[in-house]
Design an enzyme around this catalytic site. Structure first.
Site, short mmCIF file in Angstrom:
data_model
loop_
_atom_site.label_atom_id
_atom_site.label_comp_id
_atom_site.label_asym_id
_atom_site.label_seq_id
_atom_site.Cartn_x
_atom_site.Cartn_y
_atom_site.Cartn_z
N THR A 46 -6.13 3.01 10.97
CA THR A 46 -6.11 3.65 12.28
C THR A 46 -7.09 3.01 13.26
O THR A 46 -6.81 2.94 14.47
CB THR A 46 -6.40 5.15 12.13
OG1 THR A 46 -5.42 5.73 11.25
CG2 THR A 46 -6.35 5.87 13.46
N HIS A 74 -9.94 5.37 0.83
CA HIS A 74 -8.88 5.42 1.83
C HIS A 74 -9.35 6.27 3.01
O HIS A 74 -10.32 7.01 2.92
CB HIS A 74 -7.61 6.03 1.24
CG HIS A 74 -6.87 5.14 0.31
ND1 HIS A 74 -5.51 4.97 0.34
CD2 HIS A 74 -7.31 4.34 -0.71
CE1 HIS A 74 -5.13 4.13 -0.61
NE2 HIS A 74 -6.21 3.73 -1.26
N ASP A 83 0.81 -1.22 0.00
CA ASP A 83 0.00 0.00 0.00
C ASP A 83 0.84 1.27 0.00
O ASP A 83 1.91 1.34 0.62
CB ASP A 83 -0.90 -0.02 1.25
CG ASP A 83 -2.02 0.98 1.18
OD1 ASP A 83 -2.55 1.22 0.09
OD2 ASP A 83 -2.39 1.51 2.25
N ASN A 90 -10.36 0.74 2.75
CA ASN A 90 -9.10 0.64 3.47
C ASN A 90 -9.26 1.11 4.91
O ASN A 90 -9.78 2.21 5.15
CB ASN A 90 -8.03 1.50 2.80
CG ASN A 90 -7.51 0.90 1.51
OD1 ASN A 90 -8.14 0.04 0.92
ND2 ASN A 90 -6.37 1.37 1.07
N HIS A 101 -6.61 10.18 5.96
CA HIS A 101 -5.87 9.16 6.69
C HIS A 101 -5.66 9.58 8.14
O HIS A 101 -5.64 10.77 8.47
CB HIS A 101 -4.49 8.93 6.05
CG HIS A 101 -4.55 8.36 4.67
ND1 HIS A 101 -4.42 9.13 3.54
CD2 HIS A 101 -4.73 7.10 4.23
CE1 HIS A 101 -4.50 8.36 2.46
NE2 HIS A 101 -4.69 7.12 2.86
N SER A 152 -11.19 4.83 8.47
CA SER A 152 -11.35 4.80 9.94
C SER A 152 -12.06 6.04 10.45
O SER A 152 -12.70 6.00 11.50
CB SER A 152 -9.97 4.69 10.61
OG SER A 152 -9.36 3.46 10.32
#
Length: 288
Positions: free
Chosen positions: A236, A211, A84, A233, A183, A214
């Site tokens: 975290t 992405h 990744d 994805n 992210h 979380s």
């Protein structure tokens, strides 16, 4: 069972109008937790090793990759291995020999022309070696401690017309799109632009990837899958679960020194979170 390939799992999910979860792993405990959680949910899963995780492991890819392969081959559900956020061409070239069936090549920080040229070269190299390749257009942000771009900043969101051109000219197999997630978020407050996601899904024929998941609330994830996301994805969220469990364990037992005790608690917490997330993503309802 034999290693699955990311391409087959994502293609199957896209065809079924669902999404395959992809969890970033840093330690062997992460690997074991993801597989245990996926087995509990009875669902396929992708194990992701990021360039940042390789850097944490002193730049060595093989120790964690080989452990992940060994664990995946003993799993009761299909498991694929994905490299990744690769920016280093040197790391990209290690993927085929380390058990990876796919790679996410990240040149998104470059201007459009540079991203296109670098990604096209990476895709040609990857396809020659049987690798499935994902890229990113727009900037999802939040990597390496950098703040996410403002929602209205130029380049912060993926443009559908540009995305169509990018996919056609690079030949990538999937595209990570910037629609409002970031992210490394530790709060679940990201608000996705579902209208933009719908336009991207209509403009592209390759699977779309989210992405920074979380930071997205459960209802946002469900809506994203309904809107066309085929790979989700997560990183975290596992670290939050692991750290919280270990912190609570050591606070209650300050005399503890056996790392197996608190790492085991952290592993169990991550496995529960994996199962929970997979349950959220399972059967989110029909897409429009």
């Amino acid at each position: 069972m034999p290693l699955a390939t990311t391409g087959e799992l994502v293609t199957r999910a896209a065809t079924a109008r669902s999404a395959v979860p992809a969890f970033n792993v840093i330690t062997l405990e992460h690997v074991e937790a993801v597989i245990t959680g996926a087995e509990s949910a009875g669902a396929p899963v992708v194990l992701q090793v990021s360039e940042n995780a390789v850097r944490f492991r002193h730049g060595r890819l093989l120790p964690l990759a080989r452990a992940a392969v060994a664990a995946a081959e003993r799993a009761a559900v299909p498991v694929a291995l994905h490299l990744d956020h690769v920016q280093s061409d040197e790391l990209l070239r290690q993927a085929p020999g380390a058990g990876f069936s796919s790679v996410m090549y990240d040149a998104a920080r470059q201007a459009y022309a540079g991203n296109l040229a670098a990604t096209r070269a990476a895709a040609a190299w990857a396809h020659d070696r049987g690798l499935w390749i994902e890229a990113e257009l727009g900037q999802i942000g939040g990597k390496d401690g950098r703040p996410a771009l403002d929602a209205h900043a130029p380049g912060a969101r993926t443009d559908p017309d540009q995305a169509r051109d990018f996919v056609a000219r690079t030949g990538v197999d999937a595209l990570a799109v910037a629609v409002g997630s970031a992210h490394a978020m530790t709060t679940r407050t990201a608000v996705l632009d579902h209208g933009l996601l719908g336009r991207l899904a209509a403009a592209l024929t390759v699977p779309l990837v989210l992405h920074g998941s979380s930071g997205v609330p459960d209802e946002g994830l469900v809506a994203a899958v309904r809107g066309g996301i085929a790979k989700v994805n997560i990183g975290t969220a596992l670290n939050i679960a692991m750290t919280g469990a270990i912190r609570a364990f050591l606070t209650a037992r300050p005399e503890a020194v056996d790392s197996r005790k608190y790492l085991g608690v952290g592993r169990e917490a991550m496995a529960r979170e994996v199962t929970r997330i997979i349950d959220v993503l399972t059967d989110p309802g029909p897409r429009p």
